[in-house]
Design an enzyme around this catalytic site. Structure first.
Site, PDB file in Angstrom:
ATOM      1  N   ASN A 184       0.809  -1.224   0.000  1.00  0.00           N
ATOM      2  CA  ASN A 184       0.000   0.000   0.000  1.00  0.00           C
ATOM      3  C   ASN A 184       0.847   1.283   0.000  1.00  0.00           C
ATOM      4  OD1 ASN A 184      -2.471   1.753   0.966  1.00  0.00           O
ATOM      5  ND2 ASN A 184      -0.874   2.017   2.519  1.00  0.00           N
ATOM      6  N   SER A 188      -3.738   2.808  -8.833  1.00  0.00           N
ATOM      7  CA  SER A 188      -4.590   3.983  -9.020  1.00  0.00           C
ATOM      8  C   SER A 188      -5.023   4.072 -10.471  1.00  0.00           C
ATOM      9  CB  SER A 188      -3.792   5.241  -8.654  1.00  0.00           C
ATOM     10  OG  SER A 188      -4.492   6.387  -9.069  1.00  0.00           O
ATOM     11  N   ALA A 247       4.880  11.464 -12.736  1.00  0.00           N
ATOM     12  CA  ALA A 247       5.693  10.319 -12.300  1.00  0.00           C
ATOM     13  C   ALA A 247       4.804   9.328 -11.556  1.00  0.00           C
ATOM     14  CB  ALA A 247       6.829  10.802 -11.407  1.00  0.00           C
ATOM     15  N   TYR A 248       3.833   9.867 -10.829  1.00  0.00           N
ATOM     16  CA  TYR A 248       2.901   9.008 -10.076  1.00  0.00           C
ATOM     17  C   TYR A 248       2.141   8.101 -11.048  1.00  0.00           C
ATOM     18  CZ  TYR A 248      -0.973   7.774  -6.927  1.00  0.00           C
ATOM     19  OH  TYR A 248      -1.905   7.096  -6.179  1.00  0.00           O
ATOM     20  N   GLY A 249       1.623   8.688 -12.131  1.00  0.00           N
ATOM     21  CA  GLY A 249       0.870   7.916 -13.113  1.00  0.00           C
ATOM     22  C   GLY A 249       1.735   6.815 -13.733  1.00  0.00           C
ATOM     23  N   VAL A 250       2.976   7.167 -14.097  1.00  0.00           N
ATOM     24  CA  VAL A 250       3.865   6.158 -14.699  1.00  0.00           C
ATOM     25  C   VAL A 250       4.186   5.064 -13.688  1.00  0.00           C
ATOM     26  CG1 VAL A 250       6.159   5.755 -15.696  1.00  0.00           C
ATOM     27  CG2 VAL A 250       4.846   7.789 -16.360  1.00  0.00           C
ATOM     28  N   VAL A 256      -9.857   9.152  -2.466  1.00  0.00           N
ATOM     29  CA  VAL A 256     -10.168   9.003  -1.043  1.00  0.00           C
ATOM     30  C   VAL A 256      -9.612  10.162  -0.207  1.00  0.00           C
ATOM     31  CG1 VAL A 256      -9.900   7.480   0.950  1.00  0.00           C
ATOM     32  CG2 VAL A 256     -10.115   6.494  -1.338  1.00  0.00           C
ATOM     33  N   THR A 262      -7.705  11.249   2.202  1.00  0.00           N
ATOM     34  CA  THR A 262      -6.538  10.973   3.054  1.00  0.00           C
ATOM     35  C   THR A 262      -5.587  12.148   2.868  1.00  0.00           C
ATOM     36  OG1 THR A 262      -5.392   9.898   1.230  1.00  0.00           O
ATOM     37  CG2 THR A 262      -6.687   8.456   2.671  1.00  0.00           C
TER      38      THR A 262
HETATM   39  P1  NAP Z   1      -1.214   8.666   2.468  1.00  0.00           P
HETATM   40  O1  NAP Z   1      -2.260   9.039   3.425  1.00  0.00           O
HETATM   41  O2  NAP Z   1      -0.303   9.720   1.912  1.00  0.00           O
HETATM   42  O3  NAP Z   1      -0.336   7.483   3.105  1.00  0.00           O
HETATM   43  C1  NAP Z   1       0.754   6.975   2.382  1.00  0.00           C
HETATM   44  C2  NAP Z   1       1.429   5.939   3.245  1.00  0.00           C
HETATM   45  O4  NAP Z   1       2.543   5.420   2.490  1.00  0.00           O
HETATM   46  C3  NAP Z   1       1.991   6.526   4.546  1.00  0.00           C
HETATM   47  O5  NAP Z   1       1.868   5.577   5.569  1.00  0.00           O
HETATM   48  C4  NAP Z   1       3.448   6.728   4.176  1.00  0.00           C
HETATM   49  O6  NAP Z   1       4.334   6.739   5.285  1.00  0.00           O
HETATM   50  C5  NAP Z   1       3.669   5.487   3.330  1.00  0.00           C
HETATM   51  N1  NAP Z   1       4.933   5.544   2.601  1.00  0.00           N
HETATM   52  C6  NAP Z   1       5.396   6.512   1.792  1.00  0.00           C
HETATM   53  N2  NAP Z   1       6.647   6.219   1.407  1.00  0.00           N
HETATM   54  C7  NAP Z   1       6.964   5.025   1.988  1.00  0.00           C
HETATM   55  C8  NAP Z   1       8.119   4.218   1.984  1.00  0.00           C
HETATM   56  N3  NAP Z   1       9.223   4.556   1.308  1.00  0.00           N
HETATM   57  N4  NAP Z   1       8.106   3.063   2.689  1.00  0.00           N
HETATM   58  C9  NAP Z   1       6.994   2.704   3.387  1.00  0.00           C
HETATM   59  N5  NAP Z   1       5.895   3.441   3.447  1.00  0.00           N
HETATM   60  C10 NAP Z   1       5.875   4.602   2.747  1.00  0.00           C
HETATM   61  O7  NAP Z   1      -1.858   7.965   1.175  1.00  0.00           O
HETATM   62  P2  NAP Z   1      -3.169   7.072   0.994  1.00  0.00           P
HETATM   63  O8  NAP Z   1      -4.185   7.925   0.351  1.00  0.00           O
HETATM   64  O9  NAP Z   1      -3.490   6.332   2.233  1.00  0.00           O
HETATM   65  O10 NAP Z   1      -2.648   6.070  -0.141  1.00  0.00           O
HETATM   66  C11 NAP Z   1      -2.479   4.681   0.090  1.00  0.00           C
HETATM   67  C12 NAP Z   1      -2.365   4.000  -1.263  1.00  0.00           C
HETATM   68  O11 NAP Z   1      -3.545   4.264  -2.042  1.00  0.00           O
HETATM   69  C13 NAP Z   1      -1.199   4.481  -2.118  1.00  0.00           C
HETATM   70  O12 NAP Z   1      -0.640   3.392  -2.815  1.00  0.00           O
HETATM   71  C14 NAP Z   1      -1.863   5.447  -3.087  1.00  0.00           C
HETATM   72  O13 NAP Z   1      -1.104   5.596  -4.272  1.00  0.00           O
HETATM   73  C15 NAP Z   1      -3.178   4.753  -3.314  1.00  0.00           C
HETATM   74  N6  NAP Z   1      -4.238   5.634  -3.833  1.00  0.00           N
HETATM   75  C16 NAP Z   1      -4.731   6.628  -3.077  1.00  0.00           C
HETATM   76  C17 NAP Z   1      -5.748   7.422  -3.597  1.00  0.00           C
HETATM   77  C18 NAP Z   1      -6.387   8.535  -2.802  1.00  0.00           C
HETATM   78  O14 NAP Z   1      -7.256   9.235  -3.349  1.00  0.00           O
HETATM   79  N7  NAP Z   1      -6.019   8.732  -1.535  1.00  0.00           N
HETATM   80  C19 NAP Z   1      -6.238   7.203  -4.892  1.00  0.00           C
HETATM   81  C20 NAP Z   1      -5.694   6.174  -5.643  1.00  0.00           C
HETATM   82  C21 NAP Z   1      -4.690   5.379  -5.094  1.00  0.00           C
HETATM   83  P3  NAP Z   1       4.753   8.135   6.028  1.00  0.00           P
HETATM   84  O15 NAP Z   1       3.654   8.455   6.999  1.00  0.00           O
HETATM   85  O16 NAP Z   1       6.038   7.770   6.696  1.00  0.00           O
HETATM   86  O17 NAP Z   1       4.890   9.161   4.964  1.00  0.00           O
END
Ligand code: NAP
Length: 265
Positions: free
Chosen positions: A91, A137, A188-191, A222, A224
């Site tokens: 995740n 995503s 970069a995120y999309g790629v 979401v 977050t």
């Molecule tokens: P978030 O609130 O920003 O949380 C991201 C999490 O990833 C945090 O726990 C962060 O840790 C951790 N992380 C970042 N770099 C890391 C690393 N090098 N090693 C281990 N953990 C790391 O994001 P989220 O919205 O919960 O997203 C979770 C997943 O859903 C991601 O894969 C994201 O791409 C995907 N997603 C989210 C959305 C959305 O709308 N939110 C939409 C599509 C996909 P720290 O607290 O230490 O930074």
């Protein structure tokens, strides 16, 4: 013989969707290895789940998915303590501001190579019939790529080495300021997520003989830290999209889903 407790491991579980996924898995009776790159935040998150859910077993494990030493330490713990990981949820990810070589490199390293490294290192501890979820995503839809890149990504014969080379080419093209001419978007995120999706299709073939299912899921947009306050979906709604794939018991593998429904690559 006493039945082995089912174990789930979630990366980036100190906050956001990772935390909620870990919480819901603990609620369902899984032993959860809640991993986080930040020890204080991770321990606090694990303690919060234990306090609020009362039942369940949640253990903190430090894990930065870009840190090969930390990944090896996790594998050693699993080996030493004879822990099998029935469900692995990759995740943790970043969505960085801006677009330059540094952003491209860090994003790819975290969002693509992170899940790749973690999955490869944990495969010996995932039992046959286990489940892997790559949290992806819709931002990684192939439509973000030029037609020529799209056909290379969508090619069913794409190998792991060829994919890694393509991803490396993206970073190099950004460094040279050639990304537009070479057909890459300025995301970069999309790629990183398009590449993660391609990895899911490749790994599904690799893992079929062990009946390990691996699917990509989009949680939707979401609310977050990453999604921001304007996002329409709650963390619980987003996490249930992830939980659906984590709790699969059929032979579904190599797909891309939101809320249990297939979505376009
Ligand atoms: P978030 O609130 O920003 O949380 C991201 C999490 O990833 C945090 O726990 C962060 O840790 C951790 N992380 C970042 N770099 C890391 C690393 N090098 N090693 C281990 N953990 C790391 O994001 P989220 O919205 O919960 O997203 C979770 C997943 O859903 C991601 O894969 C994201 O791409 C995907 N997603 C989210 C959305 C959305 O709308 N939110 C939409 C599509 C996909 P720290 O607290 O230490 O930074």
């Amino acid at each position: 013989m006493e039945e082995r407790m089912q174990t789930a491991l979630v990366t980036g579980a100190n906050r956001g969707l990772g935390f909620e996924t870990a919480r819901q898995l603990a609620q369902r009776g899984y032993r959860v290895l809640l991993t986080s790159r930040d020890e204080v935040a991770g321990r606090a998150a694990a303690a919060r789940i234990l306090r609020e859910e009362k039942a369940g077993r949640v253990e903190f494990q430090r894990l930065d998915v870009t840190d090969t030493v930390a990944i090896a330490a996790l594998a050693k713990r699993l080996s030493d303590e004879h822990i099998l990981v029935d469900i692995l949820v990759n995740n943790g990810a970043v969505a960085l501001d801006g677009f330059d070589e540094g952003v491209a490199r860090k994003t790819i390293d975290t969002n693509f190579f992170g899940p790749l490294r973690v999955t490869d290192a944990l495969l010996p501890f995932i039992p046959d019939g286990g489940t892997i979820v790559m949290v992806s995503s819709a931002a990684g839809e192939l439509s973000i790529l030029s037609d020529s890149l799209k056909s290379r990504y969508a090619d069913r014969g794409l190998t792991r080495d060829a994919l890694v080379a393509l991803v490396g080419k993206f970073v190099e093209d950004v460094r040279r300021g050639r990304h537009g001419a070479e057909g890459w978007p300025t995301s970069a995120y999309g790629v990183s997520k398009a590449s993660l999706n391609a990895l899911v299709r490749i790994m599904a073939i690799e893992l079929a003989k062990r009946k390990i299912r691996i699917n990509a899921v989009c949680p939707g947009w979401v609310h977050t830290d990453m999604g921001g306050p304007g996002a329409p979906r709650t963390v619980a709604q987003g996490a249930s999209s992830i939980l659906w794939a984590a709790l699969l018991t059929n032979d579904q593998t190599g797909g891309f889903f939101r809320d249990g429904q297939p979505i376009p690559w």
